[in-house]
Design a protein around this motif. Sequence first.
Motif, PDB file in Angstrom:
ATOM      1  N   LEU A 183       0.805  -1.229   0.000  1.00  0.00           N
ATOM      2  CA  LEU A 183       0.000   0.000   0.000  1.00  0.00           C
ATOM      3  C   LEU A 183       0.836   1.277   0.000  1.00  0.00           C
ATOM      4  CD1 LEU A 183      -2.847  -0.996   2.503  1.00  0.00           C
ATOM      5  CD2 LEU A 183      -2.817  -1.186   0.010  1.00  0.00           C
ATOM      6  N   ASP A 184       2.143   1.171   0.179  1.00  0.00           N
ATOM      7  CA  ASP A 184       2.942   2.390   0.433  1.00  0.00           C
ATOM      8  C   ASP A 184       2.837   3.509  -0.604  1.00  0.00           C
ATOM      9  OD1 ASP A 184       4.399   0.363  -0.905  1.00  0.00           O
ATOM     10  OD2 ASP A 184       6.289   1.346  -0.495  1.00  0.00           O
ATOM     11  N   PRO A 185       2.743   3.230  -1.908  1.00  0.00           N
ATOM     12  CA  PRO A 185       2.670   4.379  -2.828  1.00  0.00           C
ATOM     13  C   PRO A 185       1.344   5.148  -2.710  1.00  0.00           C
ATOM     14  CG  PRO A 185       3.123   2.328  -4.015  1.00  0.00           C
ATOM     15  CD  PRO A 185       2.712   1.957  -2.642  1.00  0.00           C
ATOM     16  N   ALA A 189      11.768 -13.055   1.781  1.00  0.00           N
ATOM     17  CA  ALA A 189      12.737 -12.635   2.794  1.00  0.00           C
ATOM     18  C   ALA A 189      13.107 -11.192   2.489  1.00  0.00           C
ATOM     19  CB  ALA A 189      13.960 -13.534   2.767  1.00  0.00           C
ATOM     20  N   LYS A 190      12.192 -10.308   2.877  1.00  0.00           N
ATOM     21  CA  LYS A 190      12.436  -8.876   2.659  1.00  0.00           C
ATOM     22  C   LYS A 190      12.829  -8.261   4.001  1.00  0.00           C
ATOM     23  CE  LYS A 190      10.447  -4.560   1.069  1.00  0.00           C
ATOM     24  NZ  LYS A 190       9.355  -3.895   0.368  1.00  0.00           N
ATOM     25  N   TYR A 191      14.026  -7.736   4.008  1.00  0.00           N
ATOM     26  CA  TYR A 191      14.584  -7.225   5.256  1.00  0.00           C
ATOM     27  C   TYR A 191      14.258  -5.745   5.457  1.00  0.00           C
ATOM     28  CZ  TYR A 191      17.099 -11.575   5.874  1.00  0.00           C
ATOM     29  OH  TYR A 191      17.409 -12.898   6.076  1.00  0.00           O
ATOM     30  N   PHE A 228      14.991   4.304  -3.491  1.00  0.00           N
ATOM     31  CA  PHE A 228      13.691   3.864  -4.026  1.00  0.00           C
ATOM     32  C   PHE A 228      12.577   4.711  -3.432  1.00  0.00           C
ATOM     33  CE2 PHE A 228       9.751   1.540  -3.487  1.00  0.00           C
ATOM     34  CZ  PHE A 228       9.546   0.879  -4.687  1.00  0.00           C
ATOM     35  N   ARG A 229      12.671   4.966  -2.140  1.00  0.00           N
ATOM     36  CA  ARG A 229      11.613   5.757  -1.501  1.00  0.00           C
ATOM     37  C   ARG A 229      11.614   7.174  -2.052  1.00  0.00           C
ATOM     38  NH1 ARG A 229      12.412   3.167   4.587  1.00  0.00           N
ATOM     39  NH2 ARG A 229      11.903   1.024   3.950  1.00  0.00           N
ATOM     40  N   ASP A 230      12.782   7.676  -2.474  1.00  0.00           N
ATOM     41  CA  ASP A 230      12.809   8.958  -3.196  1.00  0.00           C
ATOM     42  C   ASP A 230      12.080   8.799  -4.534  1.00  0.00           C
ATOM     43  OD1 ASP A 230      14.442   9.943  -1.212  1.00  0.00           O
ATOM     44  OD2 ASP A 230      16.305   9.712  -2.367  1.00  0.00           O
ATOM     45  N   ASP A 286       9.397   3.508  11.043  1.00  0.00           N
ATOM     46  CA  ASP A 286      10.148   2.561  10.230  1.00  0.00           C
ATOM     47  C   ASP A 286       9.272   1.338   9.928  1.00  0.00           C
ATOM     48  OD1 ASP A 286      10.225   0.732  12.443  1.00  0.00           O
ATOM     49  OD2 ASP A 286      11.817   1.966  13.313  1.00  0.00           O
ATOM     50  N   LYS A 287       9.845   0.363   9.234  1.00  0.00           N
ATOM     51  CA  LYS A 287       9.066  -0.807   8.821  1.00  0.00           C
ATOM     52  C   LYS A 287       9.477  -2.056   9.607  1.00  0.00           C
ATOM     53  CE  LYS A 287       8.009   1.139   4.260  1.00  0.00           C
ATOM     54  NZ  LYS A 287       7.736   0.872   2.828  1.00  0.00           N
ATOM     55  N   ASN A 288      10.063  -1.839  10.781  1.00  0.00           N
ATOM     56  CA  ASN A 288      10.631  -2.959  11.536  1.00  0.00           C
ATOM     57  C   ASN A 288       9.615  -3.958  12.082  1.00  0.00           C
ATOM     58  OD1 ASN A 288      12.975  -1.641  11.058  1.00  0.00           O
ATOM     59  ND2 ASN A 288      13.321  -0.945  13.159  1.00  0.00           N
ATOM     60  N   VAL A 348      14.748 -12.794  -2.292  1.00  0.00           N
ATOM     61  CA  VAL A 348      15.525 -12.273  -1.177  1.00  0.00           C
ATOM     62  C   VAL A 348      15.830 -10.812  -1.511  1.00  0.00           C
ATOM     63  CG1 VAL A 348      17.714 -12.431   0.080  1.00  0.00           C
ATOM     64  CG2 VAL A 348      16.544 -14.522  -0.685  1.00  0.00           C
ATOM     65  N   LYS A 349      15.705  -9.949  -0.519  1.00  0.00           N
ATOM     66  CA  LYS A 349      15.862  -8.516  -0.762  1.00  0.00           C
ATOM     67  C   LYS A 349      16.312  -7.828   0.513  1.00  0.00           C
ATOM     68  CE  LYS A 349      13.128  -4.522  -1.898  1.00  0.00           C
ATOM     69  NZ  LYS A 349      11.828  -3.939  -1.910  1.00  0.00           N
ATOM     70  N   PRO A 350      17.326  -6.948   0.475  1.00  0.00           N
ATOM     71  CA  PRO A 350      18.230  -6.603  -0.623  1.00  0.00           C
ATOM     72  C   PRO A 350      19.040  -7.801  -1.145  1.00  0.00           C
ATOM     73  CG  PRO A 350      18.477  -5.053   1.208  1.00  0.00           C
ATOM     74  CD  PRO A 350      17.654  -6.202   1.695  1.00  0.00           C
ATOM     75  N   VAL A 362      18.877  -3.817  -4.865  1.00  0.00           N
ATOM     76  CA  VAL A 362      17.971  -2.690  -4.617  1.00  0.00           C
ATOM     77  C   VAL A 362      18.613  -1.346  -4.922  1.00  0.00           C
ATOM     78  CG1 VAL A 362      16.625  -3.988  -2.915  1.00  0.00           C
ATOM     79  CG2 VAL A 362      18.545  -2.545  -2.149  1.00  0.00           C
ATOM     80  N   SER A 363      17.780  -0.320  -4.764  1.00  0.00           N
ATOM     81  CA  SER A 363      18.158   1.043  -5.134  1.00  0.00           C
ATOM     82  C   SER A 363      19.450   1.503  -4.458  1.00  0.00           C
ATOM     83  CB  SER A 363      17.011   1.991  -4.795  1.00  0.00           C
ATOM     84  OG  SER A 363      16.687   1.905  -3.414  1.00  0.00           O
ATOM     85  N   GLY A 364      19.633   1.165  -3.180  1.00  0.00           N
ATOM     86  CA  GLY A 364      20.838   1.609  -2.475  1.00  0.00           C
ATOM     87  C   GLY A 364      22.096   0.941  -3.013  1.00  0.00           C
ATOM     88  N   THR A 396      17.188  -5.831 -11.287  1.00  0.00           N
ATOM     89  CA  THR A 396      18.258  -4.842 -11.227  1.00  0.00           C
ATOM     90  C   THR A 396      17.964  -3.648 -12.130  1.00  0.00           C
ATOM     91  OG1 THR A 396      20.605  -4.400 -11.652  1.00  0.00           O
ATOM     92  CG2 THR A 396      19.602  -6.188 -12.935  1.00  0.00           C
ATOM     93  N   TYR A 397      18.259  -2.470 -11.599  1.00  0.00           N
ATOM     94  CA  TYR A 397      18.104  -1.246 -12.395  1.00  0.00           C
ATOM     95  C   TYR A 397      19.147  -1.186 -13.500  1.00  0.00           C
ATOM     96  CZ  TYR A 397      15.225  -0.195  -8.376  1.00  0.00           C
ATOM     97  OH  TYR A 397      14.267  -0.271  -7.399  1.00  0.00           O
ATOM     98  N   PHE A 398      20.153  -2.037 -13.421  1.00  0.00           N
ATOM     99  CA  PHE A 398      21.187  -2.083 -14.458  1.00  0.00           C
ATOM    100  C   PHE A 398      20.752  -2.929 -15.654  1.00  0.00           C
ATOM    101  CE2 PHE A 398      24.109  -1.448 -10.693  1.00  0.00           C
ATOM    102  CZ  PHE A 398      24.577  -0.204 -11.075  1.00  0.00           C
TER     103      PHE A 398
HETATM  104  C1  PBG Z   1       7.624  -1.059  -1.192  1.00  0.00           C
HETATM  105  C2  PBG Z   1       8.891  -1.483  -1.853  1.00  0.00           C
HETATM  106  C3  PBG Z   1      10.163  -1.044  -1.494  1.00  0.00           C
HETATM  107  C4  PBG Z   1      11.042  -1.552  -2.458  1.00  0.00           C
HETATM  108  C5  PBG Z   1      10.289  -2.323  -3.345  1.00  0.00           C
HETATM  109  N1  PBG Z   1       8.953  -2.281  -2.942  1.00  0.00           N
HETATM  110  C6  PBG Z   1      10.606  -0.128  -0.429  1.00  0.00           C
HETATM  111  C7  PBG Z   1      10.211  -0.379   0.952  1.00  0.00           C
HETATM  112  O1  PBG Z   1       9.855  -1.483   1.369  1.00  0.00           O
HETATM  113  O2  PBG Z   1      10.238   0.595   1.703  1.00  0.00           O
HETATM  114  C8  PBG Z   1      12.503  -1.272  -2.492  1.00  0.00           C
HETATM  115  C9  PBG Z   1      13.189  -1.393  -3.810  1.00  0.00           C
HETATM  116  C10 PBG Z   1      14.527  -0.737  -3.906  1.00  0.00           C
HETATM  117  O3  PBG Z   1      15.067  -0.195  -2.919  1.00  0.00           O
HETATM  118  O4  PBG Z   1      15.076  -0.745  -5.019  1.00  0.00           O
HETATM  119  N2  PBG Z   1       6.790  -2.017  -0.727  1.00  0.00           N
END
Ligand code: PBG
Length: 332
Positions: free
Chosen positions: A128-130, A201-203, A211-213, A224-226, A255-257, A281-283, A320-322
């Motif tokens: 739902l975040d966006p 496994a999303k950390y 990405f959030r930018d 936070d999302k902890n 698995v992410k990141p 991921v973006s970072g 990957t963004y690449f």
């Molecule tokens: C949101 C979502 C995120 C990413 C993908 N989907 C960010 C978050 O959980 O805050 C991150 C992707 C990235 O950093 O490239 N549900």
Amino acid sequence: MKPTVAPFPSMRFRRMRQSPALRALSGQNRLTVEDLIWPIFVMDGKDDETPIPSMSGVTRKTVDRAVTAAKEAHTLGIPAICIFPYTSMEARTEDCAMAWNPNNVSNRAIRAIKDAVPDIAIMTDIALDPYNINGHDGFVDDGEIVNDRTVEALVKMAIAQAEAGADILGPSDMMDGRIGAIRSALESNGHQNVTILSYTAKYASSFYGPFRDAVGASSALTGDKNTYQMDPANSDEALRLVERDLMEGADMVMVKPGMPYLDICRRVKDSFGVPTYAYQVSGEYAMLMAAVQNGWLDGDKVIAESLLCFKRAGCDGILTYFAPRVAKALNG
Ligand code: PBG
């Protein structure tokens, strides 16, 4: 299997490394264009793109430009594209209703790409975040990110995406029970062939900042999302989550990141032998690009190496963004 090593000089490891031909013959893992999933950001408007400052070279694209990107990806041989929406502040509400609107920018992009490039697989993001006024992946009640009511909304979102023509649904929210709920809704709505690539496994990672930018969630996010994303300290929990998601009907797991979590990729692949993906991921993108732009790292080489390492860790593919850059390099 215990590796056998004859004593020196019977065994000289450098014999097999002496020429490109012998190195090619003995190479154990290969990165190919078929391993790539390209995440793109879509926004409202026409024939326009805006750069994302923390992700040099990445832009938010209007739907028509996203179609052009999908055509390019398909021509390069990239099998899948993944769509993330950038929503205006007005589209973000407490009830997140835009998330399952059939005409939100993400669903419009899915339809337009399916129409123009039917052979590329379209992956989505379910969270739902966006669309959420407070930037969280779930509904917030008195500061608590509520699980079960969020899952009901995610199911509506999933059905809207499937109806728009998505091939791969990507629940990234980390609520409990969402895979099972989405799978059973897909079955009962005639979408039995839609696949689920679960962000299993999303950390709770600080590597998501850029990405959030990109989706405009940085300023919106409170706290936070902890309480829903995984603790970076944990490894066994990832395996329990994979088992749970598979039992609930996920076709693929993620698995992410990526790069700091290759140990998790390896454990997942070894334990389950299922289609396993990692998200660079973006970072990670931002770090590599910053060094490349400073002339501190060789871009093409370091990008190819970073992605090959995912293959070595057991991944079947990488978000990957690449993707377009690396596809061009691989295609020569
Ligand atoms: C949101 C979502 C995120 C990413 C993908 N989907 C960010 C978050 O959980 O805050 C991150 C992707 C990235 O950093 O490239 N549900």
